[in-house]
Design a protein around this motif. Structure first.
Motif, PDB file in Angstrom:
ATOM      1  N   UNK A  34      -2.192   3.122   5.451  1.00  0.00           N
ATOM      2  CA  UNK A  34      -1.209   2.720   4.370  1.00  0.00           C
ATOM      3  C   UNK A  34      -0.600   1.399   4.512  1.00  0.00           C
ATOM      4  N   UNK A  35      -0.671  -0.246   3.102  1.00  0.00           N
ATOM      5  CA  UNK A  35      -0.495  -0.949   3.284  1.00  0.00           C
ATOM      6  C   UNK A  35       0.530  -1.052   4.609  1.00  0.00           C
ATOM      7  N   UNK A  36       0.522  -2.345   4.252  1.00  0.00           N
ATOM      8  CA  UNK A  36       1.720  -3.449   5.083  1.00  0.00           C
ATOM      9  C   UNK A  36       3.518  -3.090   4.685  1.00  0.00           C
ATOM     10  N   UNK A  37       3.529  -3.138   2.844  1.00  0.00           N
ATOM     11  CA  UNK A  37       4.702  -2.246   2.242  1.00  0.00           C
ATOM     12  C   UNK A  37       4.690  -0.885   2.328  1.00  0.00           C
ATOM     13  N   UNK A  38       3.749  -0.562   2.557  1.00  0.00           N
ATOM     14  CA  UNK A  38       4.424   1.224   2.682  1.00  0.00           C
ATOM     15  C   UNK A  38       4.737   1.184   4.157  1.00  0.00           C
ATOM     16  N   UNK A  43       9.218   2.030   7.810  1.00  0.00           N
ATOM     17  CA  UNK A  43       9.531   2.118   8.782  1.00  0.00           C
ATOM     18  C   UNK A  43      11.116   1.811   9.036  1.00  0.00           C
ATOM     19  N   UNK A  44      11.322   1.168   7.714  1.00  0.00           N
ATOM     20  CA  UNK A  44      12.602  -0.296   7.735  1.00  0.00           C
ATOM     21  C   UNK A  44      12.411  -1.795   8.465  1.00  0.00           C
ATOM     22  N   UNK A  45      11.337  -1.886   8.297  1.00  0.00           N
ATOM     23  CA  UNK A  45      10.893  -3.411   8.980  1.00  0.00           C
ATOM     24  C   UNK A  45       9.932  -4.107   7.895  1.00  0.00           C
ATOM     25  N   UNK A  46      10.690  -5.427   8.352  1.00  0.00           N
ATOM     26  CA  UNK A  46      10.067  -5.661   7.159  1.00  0.00           C
ATOM     27  C   UNK A  46       8.112  -6.195   7.247  1.00  0.00           C
ATOM     28  N   UNK A  47       7.636  -6.388   5.940  1.00  0.00           N
ATOM     29  CA  UNK A  47       6.509  -6.347   5.723  1.00  0.00           C
ATOM     30  C   UNK A  47       5.330  -7.289   7.022  1.00  0.00           C
ATOM     31  N   UNK A  48       6.470  -8.656   7.306  1.00  0.00           N
ATOM     32  CA  UNK A  48       5.708  -9.868   7.854  1.00  0.00           C
ATOM     33  C   UNK A  48       5.947  -9.225   9.461  1.00  0.00           C
ATOM     34  N   UNK A  49       7.140  -8.572   9.971  1.00  0.00           N
ATOM     35  CA  UNK A  49       7.069  -7.810  11.148  1.00  0.00           C
ATOM     36  C   UNK A  49       5.518  -6.725  11.466  1.00  0.00           C
ATOM     37  N   UNK A  50       5.813  -5.594  10.264  1.00  0.00           N
ATOM     38  CA  UNK A  50       4.463  -4.867  10.518  1.00  0.00           C
ATOM     39  C   UNK A  50       2.809  -6.387  11.045  1.00  0.00           C
ATOM     40  N   UNK A  51       2.882  -6.628  10.016  1.00  0.00           N
ATOM     41  CA  UNK A  51       1.983  -7.563   9.625  1.00  0.00           C
ATOM     42  C   UNK A  51       1.939  -8.381  11.310  1.00  0.00           C
TER      43      UNK A  51
END
Length: 118
Positions: A34-38, A43-51
């Motif tokens: 899955x992409x960072x955006x997906x 998860x209801x968090x930011x893309x930067x948070x996932x990264x």
């Protein structure tokens, strides 16, 4: 080593040492591709948070490997087994049999070292 292969191996060996949150996001990224955006959207968090979380997990898993070397030892054992299979198919038994015995001793020593650390 291919990055995805390395990530999956590290996760297979050390993934249970991550928190449930880290583990589920890391699985989504590495296993489910899955992409960072997906992931962020789910998860209801930011893309930067996932990264940031994925980078942190990579670092944590690498630190475990640098201390325990389980993936490295697994790769050595796998290579040794492949070598034994190759040697066992050779018909010149006497010389090759001695090489097989040496490889089996190496596997035994490796297994003993792994169990001692556990």
């Amino acid at each position: 080593m291919d990055k995805i292969y390395e990530q999956t191996m590290l996760f297979d060996f050390y993934g249970e040492l991550l928190t449930e949150h880290q583990r589920s996001i890391y699985e989504d990224a590495v296993y489910h591709d899955l992409s960072l955006g997906e992931i962020a959207s789910e998860r209801g968090i930011s893309r930067q948070g996932v990264h940031d979380l994925l980078k942190r997990c990579d670092r944590i898993l690498q630190e475990y490997e640098s201390k325990l070397h389980l993936v490295e030892r697994f790769a050595i054992a796998k290579k040794t087994v492949e070598e034994i299979k190759r040697l066992s198919s050779v018909t010149e038994a006497s010389d090759e049999l001695e090489k097989i015995k040496m490889r089996l001793r190496s596997i035994n020593e490796l297994a003993e070292a792994l169990f001692e650390e556990l």
